[in-house]
Design a protein around this motif. Sequence first.
Motif, PDB file in Angstrom:
ATOM      1  N   ALA A  26      -7.185   6.594  13.447  1.00 18.30           N
ATOM      2  CA  ALA A  26      -7.644   5.656  12.415  1.00 18.30           C
ATOM      3  C   ALA A  26      -8.065   6.406  11.151  1.00 18.30           C
ATOM      4  N   GLU A  27      -8.726   7.549  11.300  1.00 20.11           N
ATOM      5  CA  GLU A  27      -9.131   8.333  10.142  1.00 20.11           C
ATOM      6  C   GLU A  27      -7.918   8.878   9.391  1.00 20.11           C
ATOM      7  N   ARG A  28      -6.913   9.337  10.126  1.00 17.64           N
ATOM      8  CA  ARG A  28      -5.692   9.839   9.480  1.00 17.64           C
ATOM      9  C   ARG A  28      -4.963   8.719   8.752  1.00 17.64           C
ATOM     10  N   VAL A  29      -4.851   7.558   9.399  1.00 18.13           N
ATOM     11  CA  VAL A  29      -4.173   6.418   8.779  1.00 18.13           C
ATOM     12  C   VAL A  29      -4.931   5.980   7.531  1.00 18.13           C
ATOM     13  N   SER A  30      -6.250   5.904   7.612  1.00 18.55           N
ATOM     14  CA  SER A  30      -7.067   5.502   6.463  1.00 18.55           C
ATOM     15  C   SER A  30      -6.870   6.473   5.298  1.00 18.55           C
ATOM     16  N   GLU A  36      -1.778   6.975  -0.566  1.00 17.80           N
ATOM     17  CA  GLU A  36      -0.626   6.193  -1.050  1.00 17.80           C
ATOM     18  C   GLU A  36      -1.056   5.225  -2.155  1.00 17.80           C
ATOM     19  N   ALA A  37      -2.209   4.584  -1.988  1.00 14.99           N
ATOM     20  CA  ALA A  37      -2.698   3.659  -3.014  1.00 14.99           C
ATOM     21  C   ALA A  37      -3.033   4.408  -4.297  1.00 14.99           C
ATOM     22  N   ASP A  38      -3.666   5.566  -4.185  1.00 12.29           N
ATOM     23  CA  ASP A  38      -4.001   6.351  -5.371  1.00 12.29           C
ATOM     24  C   ASP A  38      -2.759   6.900  -6.066  1.00 12.29           C
ATOM     25  N   ASN A  39      -1.638   6.957  -5.361  1.00 12.47           N
ATOM     26  CA  ASN A  39      -0.367   7.374  -5.956  1.00 12.47           C
ATOM     27  C   ASN A  39       0.465   6.179  -6.420  1.00 12.47           C
ATOM     28  N   TYR A  99     -16.631  -7.925  -4.240  1.00 17.30           N
ATOM     29  CA  TYR A  99     -15.178  -7.854  -4.347  1.00 17.30           C
ATOM     30  C   TYR A  99     -14.552  -7.584  -2.984  1.00 17.30           C
ATOM     31  N   VAL A 100     -13.286  -7.931  -2.898  1.00 19.07           N
ATOM     32  CA  VAL A 100     -12.495  -7.670  -1.700  1.00 19.07           C
ATOM     33  C   VAL A 100     -11.184  -7.050  -2.166  1.00 19.07           C
ATOM     34  N   VAL A 101     -10.748  -5.982  -1.507  1.00 20.19           N
ATOM     35  CA  VAL A 101      -9.449  -5.369  -1.804  1.00 20.19           C
ATOM     36  C   VAL A 101      -8.583  -5.527  -0.565  1.00 20.19           C
ATOM     37  N   GLU A 102      -7.431  -6.148  -0.754  1.00 23.82           N
ATOM     38  CA  GLU A 102      -6.494  -6.350   0.347  1.00 23.82           C
ATOM     39  C   GLU A 102      -5.214  -5.592   0.060  1.00 23.82           C
ATOM     40  N   GLN A 103      -4.649  -5.013   1.107  1.00 27.24           N
ATOM     41  CA  GLN A 103      -3.325  -4.426   0.966  1.00 27.24           C
ATOM     42  C   GLN A 103      -2.303  -5.520   1.217  1.00 27.24           C
ATOM     43  N   LYS A 104      -1.350  -5.644   0.320  1.00 26.04           N
ATOM     44  CA  LYS A 104      -0.306  -6.662   0.435  1.00 26.04           C
ATOM     45  C   LYS A 104       1.018  -5.980   0.757  1.00 26.04           C
TER      46      LYS A 104
END
Length: 132
Positions: A26-30, A36-39, A99-104
Amino acid sequence: MKRIITLLMVAVMIIGLFVLTGCTEAERVSQNLSQEADNFNVVRQLTVINCIQGDVLFQMTGKMSITSDNTDHQLEVIVEDENGLYQKHFIGLSDNVTYVVEQKNFKNVDKYKYTLNYNPKMWIPVGVKNID
């Protein structure tokens, strides 16, 4: 005999190294998702909510990097446009705003396009008077 003891000590040290420095899946995936989001490779939806009235103040959807600045009580949102230029947006937070941040997982989303939707009920109307 000395060689066997040396090999055992090396084996114990290697196993100990893996046990002490290992991280969970889970830590690696997070970490990978955050990178990926920061890129700008992950589509996210940011929703800012007025907690007192339960109203959505606005939503922003697109490929963006989001950082929470706790010192200034704000979110810093960076997006990239189609020309490779970056825009930075600041969202003020308070005791009654969250706020809420969702990955789509949108298909065929333009990397450089994002949307920002405001709740029209949250705007204060302004009247303009002409002075003759």
